[in-house]
Design an enzyme around this catalytic site. Structure first.
Site, PDB file in Angstrom:
ATOM      1  N   ALA A 160      -2.499  -3.477  -3.140  1.00 35.58           N
ATOM      2  CA  ALA A 160      -4.129  -3.622  -2.752  1.00 35.58           C
ATOM      3  C   ALA A 160      -4.633  -5.004  -2.288  1.00 35.58           C
ATOM      4  O   ALA A 160      -3.834  -5.709  -3.033  1.00 35.58           O
ATOM      5  CB  ALA A 160      -5.106  -3.024  -3.679  1.00 35.58           C
ATOM      6  N   GLY A 212      -0.067  -0.658  -5.290  1.00 35.31           N
ATOM      7  CA  GLY A 212      -0.223   0.097  -4.056  1.00 35.31           C
ATOM      8  C   GLY A 212       1.064  -0.032  -3.363  1.00 35.31           C
ATOM      9  O   GLY A 212       1.393   1.031  -2.501  1.00 35.31           O
ATOM     10  N   GLU A 262      -1.389  -2.598 -12.407  1.00 32.26           N
ATOM     11  CA  GLU A 262      -3.040  -2.562 -12.413  1.00 32.26           C
ATOM     12  C   GLU A 262      -3.727  -2.486 -13.729  1.00 32.26           C
ATOM     13  O   GLU A 262      -4.913  -3.078 -13.759  1.00 32.26           O
ATOM     14  CB  GLU A 262      -3.318  -0.907 -11.878  1.00 32.26           C
ATOM     15  CG  GLU A 262      -3.152  -0.876 -10.319  1.00 32.26           C
ATOM     16  CD  GLU A 262      -1.759  -0.368  -9.718  1.00 32.26           C
ATOM     17  OE1 GLU A 262      -0.856  -0.538 -10.664  1.00 32.26           O
ATOM     18  OE2 GLU A 262      -1.642   0.029  -8.771  1.00 32.26           O
TER      19      GLU A 262
HETATM   20  C1  LIG Z   1       3.605 -10.619  -4.616  1.00 36.15           C
HETATM   21  C2  LIG Z   1       3.720 -11.723  -5.629  1.00 36.15           C
HETATM   22  C3  LIG Z   1       5.121 -11.432  -6.289  1.00 36.15           C
HETATM   23  C4  LIG Z   1       4.272 -12.829  -4.811  1.00 36.15           C
HETATM   24  O1  LIG Z   1       4.652 -14.088  -5.740  1.00 36.15           O
HETATM   25  P1  LIG Z   1       5.055 -15.365  -5.121  1.00 36.15           P
HETATM   26  O2  LIG Z   1       6.261 -15.411  -4.255  1.00 36.15           O
HETATM   27  O3  LIG Z   1       5.106 -16.278  -6.489  1.00 36.15           O
HETATM   28  O4  LIG Z   1       4.019 -16.073  -4.206  1.00 36.15           O
HETATM   29  P2  LIG Z   1       2.559 -16.247  -4.689  1.00 36.15           P
HETATM   30  O5  LIG Z   1       2.058 -15.499  -5.978  1.00 36.15           O
HETATM   31  O6  LIG Z   1       1.899 -17.447  -4.408  1.00 36.15           O
HETATM   32  O7  LIG Z   1       1.756 -15.082  -3.621  1.00 36.15           O
HETATM   33  C5  LIG Z   1       1.954 -15.770  -2.120  1.00 36.15           C
HETATM   34  C6  LIG Z   1       0.485 -15.167  -1.568  1.00 36.15           C
HETATM   35  O8  LIG Z   1       0.182 -14.023  -1.570  1.00 36.15           O
HETATM   36  C7  LIG Z   1      -1.042 -13.820  -1.923  1.00 36.15           C
HETATM   37  N1  LIG Z   1      -0.968 -12.374  -2.545  1.00 36.15           N
HETATM   38  C8  LIG Z   1       0.012 -11.795  -3.379  1.00 36.15           C
HETATM   39  N2  LIG Z   1      -0.527 -10.795  -3.944  1.00 36.15           N
HETATM   40  C9  LIG Z   1      -1.651 -10.271  -3.163  1.00 36.15           C
HETATM   41  C10 LIG Z   1      -2.447  -9.257  -3.025  1.00 36.15           C
HETATM   42  N3  LIG Z   1      -2.144  -8.115  -3.707  1.00 36.15           N
HETATM   43  N4  LIG Z   1      -3.736  -9.385  -2.413  1.00 36.15           N
HETATM   44  C11 LIG Z   1      -3.803 -10.560  -1.596  1.00 36.15           C
HETATM   45  N5  LIG Z   1      -2.958 -11.487  -1.562  1.00 36.15           N
HETATM   46  C12 LIG Z   1      -1.961 -11.525  -2.325  1.00 36.15           C
HETATM   47  C13 LIG Z   1      -1.243 -14.892  -2.974  1.00 36.15           C
HETATM   48  O9  LIG Z   1      -2.642 -14.799  -3.035  1.00 36.15           O
HETATM   49  C14 LIG Z   1      -0.847 -16.018  -2.145  1.00 36.15           C
HETATM   50  O10 LIG Z   1      -1.731 -16.293  -1.200  1.00 36.15           O
HETATM   51  P3  LIG Z   1      -2.020 -17.872  -0.723  1.00 36.15           P
HETATM   52  O11 LIG Z   1      -2.267 -18.660  -2.098  1.00 36.15           O
HETATM   53  O12 LIG Z   1      -0.963 -18.228  -0.192  1.00 36.15           O
HETATM   54  O13 LIG Z   1      -3.123 -17.925   0.410  1.00 36.15           O
HETATM   55  C15 LIG Z   1       2.667 -12.255  -6.447  1.00 36.15           C
HETATM   56  O14 LIG Z   1       1.803 -12.774  -5.569  1.00 36.15           O
HETATM   57  C16 LIG Z   1       2.186 -10.985  -7.201  1.00 36.15           C
HETATM   58  O15 LIG Z   1       2.622 -10.750  -8.255  1.00 36.15           O
HETATM   59  N6  LIG Z   1       0.760 -10.676  -6.552  1.00 36.15           N
HETATM   60  C17 LIG Z   1       0.123  -9.776  -7.333  1.00 36.15           C
HETATM   61  C18 LIG Z   1       0.265  -8.508  -7.152  1.00 36.15           C
HETATM   62  C19 LIG Z   1      -0.406  -7.368  -7.636  1.00 36.15           C
HETATM   63  O16 LIG Z   1      -1.074  -7.608  -8.934  1.00 36.15           O
HETATM   64  N7  LIG Z   1      -0.668  -6.114  -7.156  1.00 36.15           N
HETATM   65  C20 LIG Z   1      -1.527  -5.223  -7.579  1.00 36.15           C
HETATM   66  C21 LIG Z   1      -2.545  -4.774  -6.652  1.00 36.15           C
HETATM   67  S1  LIG Z   1      -3.782  -3.809  -7.556  1.00 36.15           S
HETATM   68  C22 LIG Z   1      -3.502  -2.261  -6.681  1.00 36.15           C
HETATM   69  O17 LIG Z   1      -2.443  -2.117  -5.854  1.00 36.15           O
HETATM   70  C23 LIG Z   1      -4.199  -1.074  -6.757  1.00 36.15           C
HETATM   71  C24 LIG Z   1      -4.058   0.422  -6.555  1.00 36.15           C
HETATM   72  C25 LIG Z   1      -3.573   0.255  -4.842  1.00 36.15           C
HETATM   73  O18 LIG Z   1      -3.305   0.995  -7.115  1.00 36.15           O
HETATM   74  C26 LIG Z   1      -5.747   0.963  -6.576  1.00 36.15           C
HETATM   75  C27 LIG Z   1      -6.749   0.200  -5.831  1.00 36.15           C
HETATM   76  O19 LIG Z   1      -6.647  -0.254  -4.579  1.00 36.15           O
HETATM   77  O20 LIG Z   1      -7.481  -0.270  -6.562  1.00 36.15           O
END
Ligand SMILES: CC(C)(COP(=O)([O-])OP(=O)([O-])OC[C@H]1O[C@@H](n2cnc3c(N)ncnc32)[C@H](O)[C@@H]1OP(=O)([O-])[O-])[C@@H](O)C(=O)NCCC(=O)NCCSC(=O)C[C@@](C)(O)CC(=O)[O-]
Length: 280
Positions: free
Chosen positions: A84, A129, A152
């Protein structure tokens, strides 16, 4: 990429919805062997916001001629999807967040209900997601370097796009609870050991190439039989008794029995040649 893709259609219909005025975040193509390729391309993380979800739904709907569908990320090998869009989410009211999660959940179910096999080619991070999207596919090909998980609970929410239901069905209750309660990320190798992925590819290979090979194999089979068997497996898994489940198999068999493809399969076997299935 090993395969050259002949693009037969990018978008279904001429009328472009309003949300297509922004950069495409999800696109699709259909190869000459009728493999539908849905590409997630929303840098930096394929985060799922409103536009992403609308476009994903649209591309899924444009796949009715496909014999098999592959979901993959243009951001591989770094990320499949980070789930998400947490930045967009921070701007939503509670009611808006609730409505959006319902839409996410419904879309994953629509994906799961597509009549043809769907393969997720995971190469990179698939979390939240992003993993739930892959769990809604029928098959998962994962590269060893991938990281998959449901983080999550670290955000004080629960997986809301089917993860609490699909993960335990796939890997068992205990392992699913542990992954959801710790938010731990599995490597691709562990994901394959857990049975979360059906194929593991090493880091020199691309999961997309392996998914393509698998899809090519499936696309050569009788299209009515592939659809009927997907339906039978999914319906049968919902039924409680074996009697009911076997009735589902009977109904699926009744779909292939009158087809020309069935006769073509027998003729090809007799003549020692490759069958030419037309889906009729
Ligand atoms: C993806 C890595 C591994 C990359 O890890 P990395 O390569 O170290 O890079 P980063 O952490 O610096 O991220 C790169 C850019 O991607 C963005 N970014 C990254 N993730 C997201 C996100 N989800 N939403 C929005 N932006 C995101 C982050 O903010 C950053 O943006 P910048 O600072 O360059 O502008 C790391 O960023 C990470 O672990 N992100 C968190 C992922 C996370 O916690 N996801 C769970 C989301 S909750 C969900 O999906 C809920 C759901 C679907 O079940 C139900 C609901 O909708 O509520």
């Amino acid at each position: 990429m090993m395969y050259s893709l002949r693009v037969t259609r990018l978008l279904a219909g001429n009328k472009r919805p309003r949300w297509f005025s922004s950069e495409p975040q999800v696109t699709s193509t259909l190869t000459s062997s009728q493999i539908g390729l849905i590409t997630l391309n929303h840098p930096p993380a394929n985060a799922m916001g409103r536009v992403f979800l609308q476009q994903l739904k649209h591309e899924m709907k444009s796949m009715e001629d496909a014999r098999c569908i592959i979901l993959h990320s243009a951001l591989a090998p770094k990320v499949f999807s980070a789930g998400a869009d947490l930045k967009e989410r921070a701007t939503m009211t509670m009611e808006e967040a609730e409505a959006f999660v319902v839409q996410l959940r419904t879309t994953m179910q629509e994906l799961s209900n597509l009549p043809v096999p769907v393969i997720a080619a995971i190469d990179g991070v698939a979390v939240g997601g992003g993993l739930e999207l892959a769990l809604a596919a029928d098959l998962r090909v994962v590269s060893a370097r991938s990281k998959v998980g449901l983080p999550e609970t670290s955000l004080a929410i629960v997986p809301g796009a089917g993860g609490t239901q699909r993960l335990p069905r796939l890997i068992g209750e205990g392992r699913a609870k542990e992954l959801i309660w710790t938010g731990r990320r599995l490597s691709g190798v562990e994901a394959a050991e857990y049975g979360l992925a059906t194929r593991l590819v090493d880091n020199e290979e691309s999961s997309l190439d392996t998914a393509m090979q698998l899809a090519e194999e499936i696309a050569k089979k009788g299209p009515v039989a592939i659809r009927a068997s997907k339906w039978a497996i999914q319906e049968g898994m919902k039924k409680v008794s074996m009697e009911n489940a076997l009735e589902v198999e009977r109904q699926a068999y009744a779909r292939v029995l009158p087809t020309n493809d069935r006769l073509e399969g027998l003729a090809a076997f007799r003549e020692g040649r490759t069958p030419n299935y037309r889906g009729e």
